[in-house]
Design a protein around this motif. Structure first.
Motif, PDB file in Angstrom:
ATOM      1  N   SER A   1     -37.820 103.678  39.836  1.00 55.51           N
ATOM      2  CA  SER A   1     -36.868 104.789  39.742  1.00 55.51           C
ATOM      3  C   SER A   1     -37.314 105.796  38.699  1.00 55.51           C
ATOM      4  CB  SER A   1     -35.488 104.284  39.333  1.00 55.51           C
ATOM      5  OG  SER A   1     -34.992 103.424  40.316  1.00 55.51           O
ATOM      6  N   HIS A   2     -37.032 107.069  38.979  1.00 52.60           N
ATOM      7  CA  HIS A   2     -37.402 108.125  38.041  1.00 52.60           C
ATOM      8  C   HIS A   2     -36.254 109.106  37.934  1.00 52.60           C
ATOM      9  CE1 HIS A   2     -40.121 110.535  35.676  1.00 52.60           C
ATOM     10  NE2 HIS A   2     -41.084 109.647  35.859  1.00 52.60           N
ATOM     11  N   VAL A   3     -36.328 109.989  36.905  1.00 52.45           N
ATOM     12  CA  VAL A   3     -35.275 111.007  36.785  1.00 52.45           C
ATOM     13  C   VAL A   3     -35.557 112.172  37.742  1.00 52.45           C
ATOM     14  CG1 VAL A   3     -34.637 110.530  34.389  1.00 52.45           C
ATOM     15  CG2 VAL A   3     -36.513 112.103  34.861  1.00 52.45           C
TER      16      VAL A   3
ATOM     17  N   PHE B   1     -32.779 115.141  41.160  1.00 53.59           N
ATOM     18  CA  PHE B   1     -32.810 114.902  39.706  1.00 53.59           C
ATOM     19  C   PHE B   1     -31.622 114.025  39.317  1.00 53.59           C
ATOM     20  CE2 PHE B   1     -34.320 119.046  40.961  1.00 53.59           C
ATOM     21  CZ  PHE B   1     -35.537 119.189  40.306  1.00 53.59           C
ATOM     22  N   ARG B   2     -31.911 112.950  38.590  1.00 56.27           N
ATOM     23  CA  ARG B   2     -30.806 112.086  38.150  1.00 56.27           C
ATOM     24  C   ARG B   2     -31.054 111.589  36.734  1.00 56.27           C
ATOM     25  NH1 ARG B   2     -29.667 108.399  43.551  1.00 56.27           N
ATOM     26  NH2 ARG B   2     -29.602 110.200  44.947  1.00 56.27           N
ATOM     27  N   ASN B   3     -30.010 111.603  35.946  1.00 53.39           N
ATOM     28  CA  ASN B   3     -30.121 111.179  34.556  1.00 53.39           C
ATOM     29  C   ASN B   3     -30.062 109.649  34.484  1.00 53.39           C
ATOM     30  OD1 ASN B   3     -30.185 111.193  31.848  1.00 53.39           O
ATOM     31  ND2 ASN B   3     -28.180 112.130  31.537  1.00 53.39           N
ATOM     32  N   GLU B   4     -31.129 109.016  34.950  1.00 51.40           N
ATOM     33  CA  GLU B   4     -31.164 107.543  35.075  1.00 51.40           C
ATOM     34  C   GLU B   4     -32.236 106.953  34.175  1.00 51.40           C
ATOM     35  OE1 GLU B   4     -32.090 106.312  39.028  1.00 51.40           O
ATOM     36  OE2 GLU B   4     -30.174 106.980  39.841  1.00 51.40           O
ATOM     37  N   ASN B   5     -32.202 105.649  34.013  1.00 47.80           N
ATOM     38  CA  ASN B   5     -33.298 104.990  33.287  1.00 47.80           C
ATOM     39  C   ASN B   5     -34.544 104.992  34.152  1.00 47.80           C
ATOM     40  OD1 ASN B   5     -31.775 104.393  31.079  1.00 47.80           O
ATOM     41  ND2 ASN B   5     -31.094 102.410  31.894  1.00 47.80           N
TER      42      ASN B   5
ATOM     43  N   LEU C   1     -37.474  96.519  49.756  1.00 48.43           N
ATOM     44  CA  LEU C   1     -37.327  97.735  48.955  1.00 48.43           C
ATOM     45  C   LEU C   1     -36.415  98.707  49.690  1.00 48.43           C
ATOM     46  CD1 LEU C   1     -38.200  99.301  46.420  1.00 48.43           C
ATOM     47  CD2 LEU C   1     -40.088 100.234  47.750  1.00 48.43           C
ATOM     48  N   GLU C   2     -35.400  99.184  48.947  1.00 44.07           N
ATOM     49  CA  GLU C   2     -34.461 100.136  49.567  1.00 44.07           C
ATOM     50  C   GLU C   2     -35.140 101.504  49.661  1.00 44.07           C
ATOM     51  OE1 GLU C   2     -31.080 101.193  47.050  1.00 44.07           O
ATOM     52  OE2 GLU C   2     -31.322 103.123  48.062  1.00 44.07           O
ATOM     53  N   VAL C   3     -35.161 102.055  50.869  1.00 41.71           N
ATOM     54  CA  VAL C   3     -35.842 103.347  51.021  1.00 41.71           C
ATOM     55  C   VAL C   3     -34.951 104.454  51.575  1.00 41.71           C
ATOM     56  CG1 VAL C   3     -38.219 102.507  51.245  1.00 41.71           C
ATOM     57  CG2 VAL C   3     -36.767 102.615  53.274  1.00 41.71           C
TER      58      VAL C   3
ATOM     59  N   THR D   1     -28.475 116.259  42.813  1.00 44.82           N
ATOM     60  CA  THR D   1     -28.765 114.826  42.640  1.00 44.82           C
ATOM     61  C   THR D   1     -29.330 114.235  43.934  1.00 44.82           C
ATOM     62  OG1 THR D   1     -26.506 114.297  43.261  1.00 44.82           O
ATOM     63  CG2 THR D   1     -26.964 114.499  40.905  1.00 44.82           C
ATOM     64  N   HIS D   2     -29.216 114.991  45.026  1.00 41.16           N
ATOM     65  CA  HIS D   2     -29.754 114.527  46.308  1.00 41.16           C
ATOM     66  C   HIS D   2     -29.936 115.732  47.242  1.00 41.16           C
ATOM     67  CE1 HIS D   2     -25.283 113.655  47.578  1.00 41.16           C
ATOM     68  NE2 HIS D   2     -25.431 114.828  46.998  1.00 41.16           N
ATOM     69  N   THR D   3     -30.733 115.535  48.275  1.00 40.10           N
ATOM     70  CA  THR D   3     -30.960 116.638  49.218  1.00 40.10           C
ATOM     71  C   THR D   3     -29.780 116.803  50.182  1.00 40.10           C
ATOM     72  OG1 THR D   3     -32.303 115.028  50.432  1.00 40.10           O
ATOM     73  CG2 THR D   3     -33.484 116.717  49.200  1.00 40.10           C
ATOM     74  N   SER D   4     -28.741 115.941  50.037  1.00 39.96           N
ATOM     75  CA  SER D   4     -27.555 116.077  50.897  1.00 39.96           C
ATOM     76  C   SER D   4     -26.828 117.395  50.636  1.00 39.96           C
ATOM     77  CB  SER D   4     -26.582 114.915  50.660  1.00 39.96           C
ATOM     78  OG  SER D   4     -27.224 113.689  50.919  1.00 39.96           O
ATOM     79  N   ASN D   5     -27.209 118.110  49.552  1.00 44.37           N
ATOM     80  CA  ASN D   5     -26.549 119.402  49.282  1.00 44.37           C
ATOM     81  C   ASN D   5     -26.809 120.418  50.388  1.00 44.37           C
ATOM     82  OD1 ASN D   5     -29.253 119.877  48.620  1.00 44.37           O
ATOM     83  ND2 ASN D   5     -28.781 121.301  46.985  1.00 44.37           N
TER      84      ASN D   5
HETATM   85  C1  FA5 Z   1     -28.540 109.347  48.486  1.00 41.39           C
HETATM   86  O1  FA5 Z   1     -29.127 110.070  47.688  1.00 41.39           O
HETATM   87  C2  FA5 Z   1     -27.801 109.903  49.640  1.00 41.39           C
HETATM   88  N1  FA5 Z   1     -27.695 111.309  49.524  1.00 41.39           N
HETATM   89  C3  FA5 Z   1     -28.529 109.474  50.916  1.00 41.39           C
HETATM   90  C4  FA5 Z   1     -27.719 109.715  52.157  1.00 41.39           C
HETATM   91  C5  FA5 Z   1     -27.887 110.877  52.880  1.00 41.39           C
HETATM   92  C6  FA5 Z   1     -26.764 108.774  52.564  1.00 41.39           C
HETATM   93  C7  FA5 Z   1     -27.145 111.111  54.029  1.00 41.39           C
HETATM   94  C8  FA5 Z   1     -26.027 108.996  53.706  1.00 41.39           C
HETATM   95  C9  FA5 Z   1     -26.228 110.146  54.427  1.00 41.39           C
HETATM   96  P1  FA5 Z   1     -29.377 107.137  47.401  1.00 41.39           P
HETATM   97  O2  FA5 Z   1     -28.887 107.419  46.035  1.00 41.39           O
HETATM   98  O3  FA5 Z   1     -29.310 105.731  47.841  1.00 41.39           O
HETATM   99  O4  FA5 Z   1     -28.673 108.025  48.473  1.00 41.39           O
HETATM  100  O5  FA5 Z   1     -30.879 107.671  47.505  1.00 41.39           O
HETATM  101  C10 FA5 Z   1     -31.575 107.661  48.733  1.00 41.39           C
HETATM  102  C11 FA5 Z   1     -32.984 107.167  48.516  1.00 41.39           C
HETATM  103  O6  FA5 Z   1     -33.619 107.954  47.499  1.00 41.39           O
HETATM  104  C12 FA5 Z   1     -33.045 105.742  48.004  1.00 41.39           C
HETATM  105  O7  FA5 Z   1     -33.012 104.840  49.092  1.00 41.39           O
HETATM  106  C13 FA5 Z   1     -34.361 105.704  47.296  1.00 41.39           C
HETATM  107  O8  FA5 Z   1     -35.409 105.519  48.218  1.00 41.39           O
HETATM  108  C14 FA5 Z   1     -34.471 107.110  46.724  1.00 41.39           C
HETATM  109  N2  FA5 Z   1     -34.040 107.142  45.321  1.00 41.39           N
HETATM  110  C15 FA5 Z   1     -32.794 107.167  44.846  1.00 41.39           C
HETATM  111  N3  FA5 Z   1     -32.781 107.212  43.507  1.00 41.39           N
HETATM  112  C16 FA5 Z   1     -34.079 107.224  43.131  1.00 41.39           C
HETATM  113  C17 FA5 Z   1     -34.742 107.290  41.854  1.00 41.39           C
HETATM  114  N4  FA5 Z   1     -34.077 107.371  40.716  1.00 41.39           N
HETATM  115  N5  FA5 Z   1     -36.091 107.289  41.845  1.00 41.39           N
HETATM  116  C18 FA5 Z   1     -36.791 107.240  43.003  1.00 41.39           C
HETATM  117  N6  FA5 Z   1     -36.224 107.188  44.234  1.00 41.39           N
HETATM  118  C19 FA5 Z   1     -34.889 107.179  44.292  1.00 41.39           C
END
Ligand code: FA5
Length: 339
Positions: free
Chosen positions: A204-206, A195-199, A280-282, A169-173
């Motif tokens: 935002s994308h999956v 990859f996230r099962n989101e709207n 915009l949250e980045v 679900t994130h590159t934190s893995n």
């Molecule tokens: C995380 O995924 C954390 N792993 C980030 C993190 C790493 C926090 C290390 C602390 C330490 P978040 O869910 O907020 O966090 O996603 C990080 C960024 O990914 C968001 O700010 C946004 O820019 C992008 N992002 C998240 N979800 C989506 C989505 N569905 N579509 C597009 N971009 C997205």
């Protein structure tokens, strides 16, 4: 007898004149000179001529035979030549014609922006590492201080492949996995898909990309994190841009924050991308939680570290005024060819 020889000659000449292909000439030769043809028949009938007539008639038949053979040979050569010429004509190339424009392939806009991001972090002293798209619950959640049944696991709707395996679900893995492999100081960035099962919406994308980064060493501070993010974003946009940091919660950092950038798509007037807020949250970021350091077999008494995960699509959208994240996956050449 003379008359029949003449008749055969006339018949031959007429058929020769109407032949238009080399194959027809070949057939004509077989028809007139073959074993079942009229000239062989004439030869056979010589025996019916009188002794006196025989030499003369024989000569006439021979000269007809020769005439048929020579004419067929010549006609065949002429037609073959003409056919060859027609074929060459049809294959003729006009070397003065302008060339046809061929479209050059190019990298996808996400690949281009990833390269841009990575080159900045490389310059800042980070090395690049990768972690898998398909991973275990352990590295995606457990090692990152997400407890079993902790509601925080619902923060990121997960595509499970089995009870234990999932699409990350994130590159934190990468965090605990890399800490287990390397000794501090560790200063890495990890680009990849999430990859996230989101709207799906304009922002935002999956399926999207992130660049994770972390730095672990003695005496790494929160101020280091803020200054690293600040200098990255200023280099990325090539200008001093407005950022705002908000405190936030992620189980794997303490304290945690989210950073927003002024919306360059609408110049902060308000649009679908910034949900009319002008921001915009980045990126999500924070100081790595001691439990994560422990999961990575790093001594939290000796070392501290910061980490972040930034959204790649959103940065490309801000940089090039792209109004909808879906454009990256629609494969529309009109969009892609602009990059
Ligand atoms: C995380 O995924 C954390 N792993 C980030 C993190 C790493 C926090 C290390 C602390 C330490 P978040 O869910 O907020 O966090 O996603 C990080 C960024 O990914 C968001 O700010 C946004 O820019 C992008 N992002 C998240 N979800 C989506 C989505 N569905 N579509 C597009 N971009 C997205």
């Amino acid at each position: 007898m003379d008359k029949s020889i003449e008749k055969i000659r006339e018949e031959f000449i007429s058929e020769l004149n109407s032949a238009s292909t080399s194959t027809q000439i070949e057939q004509l030769k077989i028809k007139f000179l073959g074993k079942k043809g009229p000239i062989v028949a004439l030869m056979r009938s010589l025996k019916d001529c009188s002794k006196e007539e025989r030499p003369k008639v024989g000569q006439l038949i021979n000269s007809l035979k020769e005439e048929v053979a020579t004419s067929c040979h010549k006609g065949f050569e002429d037609l073959l030549l003409r056919e060859e010429k027609v074929k060459l004509e049809s294959q003729k190339i006009d070397v003065t014609m302008p060339g046809k424009k061929s479209n050059k392939g190019r990298s996808h806009p996400i690949r281009q922006i990833l390269n841009h991001i990575l080159s900045i972090f490389k310059e800042m002293g980070f090395s690049i590492q990768y972690s898998p798209n398909i991973d275990s619950e352990h590295y995606n959640f457990e090692s990152l201080n997400f407890e079993d049944d902790h509601p925080a696991r619902d923060m990121q709707d997960t595509f499970y492949l089995s009870k234990e395996m999932l699409l990350r679900t994130h590159t934190s893995n990468i965090q605990a996995r890399l800490m287990q492999k390397e000794k501090p100081p560790i200063r890495v960035v990890c680009p990849g898909k999430a990859f996230r099962n989101e709207n799906i919406s304009a922002r935002s994308h999956v399926f999207f990309h992130q660049v994770e980064g972390f730095y672990i060493d003695e005496n790494v501070t929160f101020a280091d994190l803020i200054s690293t993010l600040n200098s990255f974003f200023n280099k990325f946009f090539g200008q001093k841009i407005k950022m705002r940091f908000r405190s936030s919660y992620f189980p794997f950092v303490e304290p945690g924050l989210e950073a927003d950038i002024e919306c360059l798509v609408c110049s902060t007037k308000g649009c679908a991308i910034c949900k009319n807020t002008g921001w915009l949250e980045v990126v999500g970021a924070g100081m790595i939680h001691p439990n994560v350091l422990k999961a990575g077999r790093v001594d939290p008494e000796k070392y501290t570290g910061y980490a972040w995960g930034l959204g790649v699509e959103r940065l490309q959208m801000l940089l090039n005024n792209i109004p909808d994240i879906r454009m990256f996956t629609e494969n529309d050449e009109r969009f892609l060819s602009q990059f």
